[in-house]
Motif scaffolding. Structure first.
Motif, PDB file in Angstrom:
ATOM      1  N   ILE A  76      43.254  84.621 -14.711  1.00  0.00           N
ATOM      2  CA  ILE A  76      42.284  85.158 -15.660  1.00  0.00           C
ATOM      3  C   ILE A  76      42.704  84.865 -17.091  1.00  0.00           C
ATOM      4  N   ARG A  77      44.014  84.755 -17.313  1.00  0.00           N
ATOM      5  CA  ARG A  77      44.530  84.628 -18.670  1.00  0.00           C
ATOM      6  C   ARG A  77      45.000  83.215 -19.032  1.00  0.00           C
ATOM      7  N   THR A  78      45.279  82.392 -18.043  1.00  0.00           N
ATOM      8  CA  THR A  78      45.834  81.079 -18.373  1.00  0.00           C
ATOM      9  C   THR A  78      45.402  80.048 -17.339  1.00  0.00           C
ATOM     10  N   SER A  79      45.662  78.786 -17.633  1.00  0.00           N
ATOM     11  CA  SER A  79      45.316  77.707 -16.705  1.00  0.00           C
ATOM     12  C   SER A  79      46.463  77.465 -15.734  1.00  0.00           C
ATOM     13  N   GLU A  80      46.160  76.746 -14.667  1.00  0.00           N
ATOM     14  CA  GLU A  80      47.184  76.433 -13.672  1.00  0.00           C
ATOM     15  C   GLU A  80      48.301  75.610 -14.294  1.00  0.00           C
ATOM     16  N   ARG A  81      47.938  74.626 -15.114  1.00  0.00           N
ATOM     17  CA  ARG A  81      48.950  73.768 -15.729  1.00  0.00           C
ATOM     18  C   ARG A  81      49.878  74.574 -16.627  1.00  0.00           C
ATOM     19  N   THR A  82      49.296  75.458 -17.441  1.00  0.00           N
ATOM     20  CA  THR A  82      50.115  76.277 -18.332  1.00  0.00           C
ATOM     21  C   THR A  82      51.022  77.209 -17.542  1.00  0.00           C
ATOM     22  N   TYR A  83      50.453  77.840 -16.530  1.00  0.00           N
ATOM     23  CA  TYR A  83      51.237  78.752 -15.685  1.00  0.00           C
ATOM     24  C   TYR A  83      52.414  78.034 -15.040  1.00  0.00           C
ATOM     25  N   LYS A  84      52.165  76.867 -14.461  1.00  0.00           N
ATOM     26  CA  LYS A  84      53.231  76.140 -13.772  1.00  0.00           C
ATOM     27  C   LYS A  84      54.255  75.561 -14.750  1.00  0.00           C
ATOM     28  N   THR A  85      53.790  75.135 -15.920  1.00  0.00           N
ATOM     29  CA  THR A  85      54.724  74.597 -16.912  1.00  0.00           C
ATOM     30  C   THR A  85      55.705  75.676 -17.374  1.00  0.00           C
ATOM     31  N   ILE A  86      55.160  76.846 -17.696  1.00  0.00           N
ATOM     32  CA  ILE A  86      56.022  77.958 -18.115  1.00  0.00           C
ATOM     33  C   ILE A  86      56.957  78.359 -16.986  1.00  0.00           C
ATOM     34  N   LYS A  87      56.415  78.458 -15.783  1.00  0.00           N
ATOM     35  CA  LYS A  87      57.219  78.840 -14.619  1.00  0.00           C
ATOM     36  C   LYS A  87      58.356  77.848 -14.380  1.00  0.00           C
ATOM     37  N   PHE A  88      58.061  76.549 -14.513  1.00  0.00           N
ATOM     38  CA  PHE A  88      59.056  75.510 -14.248  1.00  0.00           C
ATOM     39  C   PHE A  88      60.218  75.593 -15.238  1.00  0.00           C
ATOM     40  N   PHE A 152      75.608  74.363 -17.294  1.00  0.00           N
ATOM     41  CA  PHE A 152      74.236  74.781 -17.586  1.00  0.00           C
ATOM     42  C   PHE A 152      73.239  73.746 -17.066  1.00  0.00           C
ATOM     43  N   GLY A 153      73.499  72.473 -17.322  1.00  0.00           N
ATOM     44  CA  GLY A 153      72.620  71.421 -16.831  1.00  0.00           C
ATOM     45  C   GLY A 153      72.545  71.399 -15.322  1.00  0.00           C
ATOM     46  N   CYS A 154      73.672  71.678 -14.679  1.00  0.00           N
ATOM     47  CA  CYS A 154      73.712  71.739 -13.214  1.00  0.00           C
ATOM     48  C   CYS A 154      72.810  72.853 -12.707  1.00  0.00           C
ATOM     49  N   GLY A 155      72.911  74.036 -13.320  1.00  0.00           N
ATOM     50  CA  GLY A 155      72.078  75.158 -12.911  1.00  0.00           C
ATOM     51  C   GLY A 155      70.606  74.890 -13.148  1.00  0.00           C
ATOM     52  N   PHE A 156      70.275  74.287 -14.282  1.00  0.00           N
ATOM     53  CA  PHE A 156      68.891  73.935 -14.590  1.00  0.00           C
ATOM     54  C   PHE A 156      68.339  72.979 -13.539  1.00  0.00           C
ATOM     55  N   THR A 157      69.135  71.982 -13.185  1.00  0.00           N
ATOM     56  CA  THR A 157      68.707  70.965 -12.221  1.00  0.00           C
ATOM     57  C   THR A 157      68.413  71.564 -10.856  1.00  0.00           C
ATOM     58  N   LEU A 158      69.347  72.355 -10.328  1.00  0.00           N
ATOM     59  CA  LEU A 158      69.183  72.899  -8.984  1.00  0.00           C
ATOM     60  C   LEU A 158      68.076  73.953  -8.926  1.00  0.00           C
ATOM     61  N   ALA A 159      67.912  74.715 -10.003  1.00  0.00           N
ATOM     62  CA  ALA A 159      66.819  75.694 -10.031  1.00  0.00           C
ATOM     63  C   ALA A 159      65.464  74.990 -10.046  1.00  0.00           C
ATOM     64  N   SER A 160      65.364  73.918 -10.826  1.00  0.00           N
ATOM     65  CA  SER A 160      64.113  73.145 -10.873  1.00  0.00           C
ATOM     66  C   SER A 160      63.821  72.498  -9.526  1.00  0.00           C
ATOM     67  N   PHE A 161      64.857  71.945  -8.908  1.00  0.00           N
ATOM     68  CA  PHE A 161      64.729  71.322  -7.594  1.00  0.00           C
ATOM     69  C   PHE A 161      64.316  72.360  -6.557  1.00  0.00           C
ATOM     70  N   GLY A 162      64.948  73.529  -6.610  1.00  0.00           N
ATOM     71  CA  GLY A 162      64.621  74.590  -5.657  1.00  0.00           C
ATOM     72  C   GLY A 162      63.205  75.100  -5.809  1.00  0.00           C
ATOM     73  N   LEU A 163      62.724  75.176  -7.053  1.00  0.00           N
ATOM     74  CA  LEU A 163      61.354  75.622  -7.282  1.00  0.00           C
ATOM     75  C   LEU A 163      60.359  74.658  -6.650  1.00  0.00           C
ATOM     76  N   GLY A 164      60.660  73.364  -6.754  1.00  0.00           N
ATOM     77  CA  GLY A 164      59.791  72.374  -6.125  1.00  0.00           C
ATOM     78  C   GLY A 164      59.771  72.511  -4.617  1.00  0.00           C
ATOM     79  N   LEU A 165      60.928  72.761  -4.020  1.00  0.00           N
ATOM     80  CA  LEU A 165      60.998  72.927  -2.571  1.00  0.00           C
ATOM     81  C   LEU A 165      60.290  74.200  -2.118  1.00  0.00           C
ATOM     82  N   SER A 166      60.290  75.221  -2.971  1.00  0.00           N
ATOM     83  CA  SER A 166      59.691  76.507  -2.581  1.00  0.00           C
ATOM     84  C   SER A 166      58.201  76.387  -2.299  1.00  0.00           C
ATOM     85  N   VAL A 167      57.560  75.380  -2.856  1.00  0.00           N
ATOM     86  CA  VAL A 167      56.130  75.178  -2.626  1.00  0.00           C
ATOM     87  C   VAL A 167      55.861  74.896  -1.151  1.00  0.00           C
TER      88      VAL A 167
END
Length: 241
Positions: A76-88, A152-167
């Motif tokens: 209701i408040r935002t678009s899918e692209r905006t929601y996913k970009t912020i979430k990512f 920090f970069g390692c944590g960012f990478t694995l969290a981003s990778f994990g978010l993709g797998l969660s789909v």
């Protein structure tokens, strides 16, 4: 986030706490103690558990939003692209912070102990220090800063990778555990194919050297996979205005 941060701190401190009783002798250095918490201490656990810590804060949040139908209200408040970009990006940033907060707090504690017991900044015969010296980096503080940025970069990478797998896994527990399973597979099976396939190179600078292309390329590939999977996969949300 709080649980992951506390675990990171406790695990890092646990890596060097066995040496606390040696401090009055003055035989240990600040860098030696930091590296013990990072990757070389006999009681070190952060070097094993970092994939889980990176994913604990928000990797499963998308699955939870889907299962609880919160995405319908968010629409209701935002678009899918905006929601996913912020979430990512929030997921990646919190994953990086969750893993790196332990070394940051540990460094602060060690700095105080180093001042109190008048410890040297760098001892002799440290493999990591020699690697930095070969790159023209002589300051132990700069070495520690670069290690923390790598973590920090390692944590960012694995969290981003994990978010993709969660789909695709559609399960909150599996979403958190999948990057850890990937880490175990690459460090036990893929390493026999090529050592550069070992995901530990994302965390441990001794594996390939600081700033080397294998680490950067590995991280870029996993982040891209995570981004493509997250933005391209999953149920398309019906947005209403």
């Amino acid at each position: 986030m709080l649980i992951a941060s506390l675990l990171s701190i406790f695990m890092f401190i646990g890596g060097f706490i066995e040496y606390i009783s040696w401090l009055p002798s003055g035989q240990l250095s600040l860098l030696y103690l930091f590296l013990s918490g990072y990757n070389s201490g006999t009681a070190n656990t952060l070097a094993l558990a970092f994939p889980i810590l990176a994913c604990l804060p928000f990797v499963a949040s998308y699955v939870q939003d889907e299962n609880n139908h919160l995405t319908n209200y968010i629409s209701i408040r935002t678009s899918e692209r905006t929601y996913k970009t912020i979430k990512f990006f929030i997921t990646g940033l919190t994953g990086g912070v969750a893993v790196a907060i332990g070394p940051v707090v540990g460094f602060m504690i060690l700095s105080v102990l180093s001042f109190v017991f008048q410890l040297p900044l760098e001892g002799e015969g440290l493999e990591t220090a020699e690697m930095f010296h070969s790159m023209g980096i002589a300051s132990p503080h700069l070495m520690i800063l670069l290690i923390i940025l790598t973590i920090f970069g390692c944590g960012f990478t694995l969290a981003s990778f994990g978010l993709g797998l969660s789909v695709f896994v559609k399960n909150t527990y599996l979403a958190v555990l999948m990057p850890f399973v990937f880490y175990l597979i690459t460090s036990t099976i893929f390493i026999d194919i090529n050592p550069l396939l070992n995901a530990q190179i994302l965390y441990d600078i001794n594996k390939t050297g600081m700033g080397s292309w294998p680490r950067v390329a590995y991280a870029a590939i996993l982040i891209i996979i995570g981004a493509v999977s997250f933005f391209g996969g999953g149920r398309k949300i019906e947005y209403t205005r």
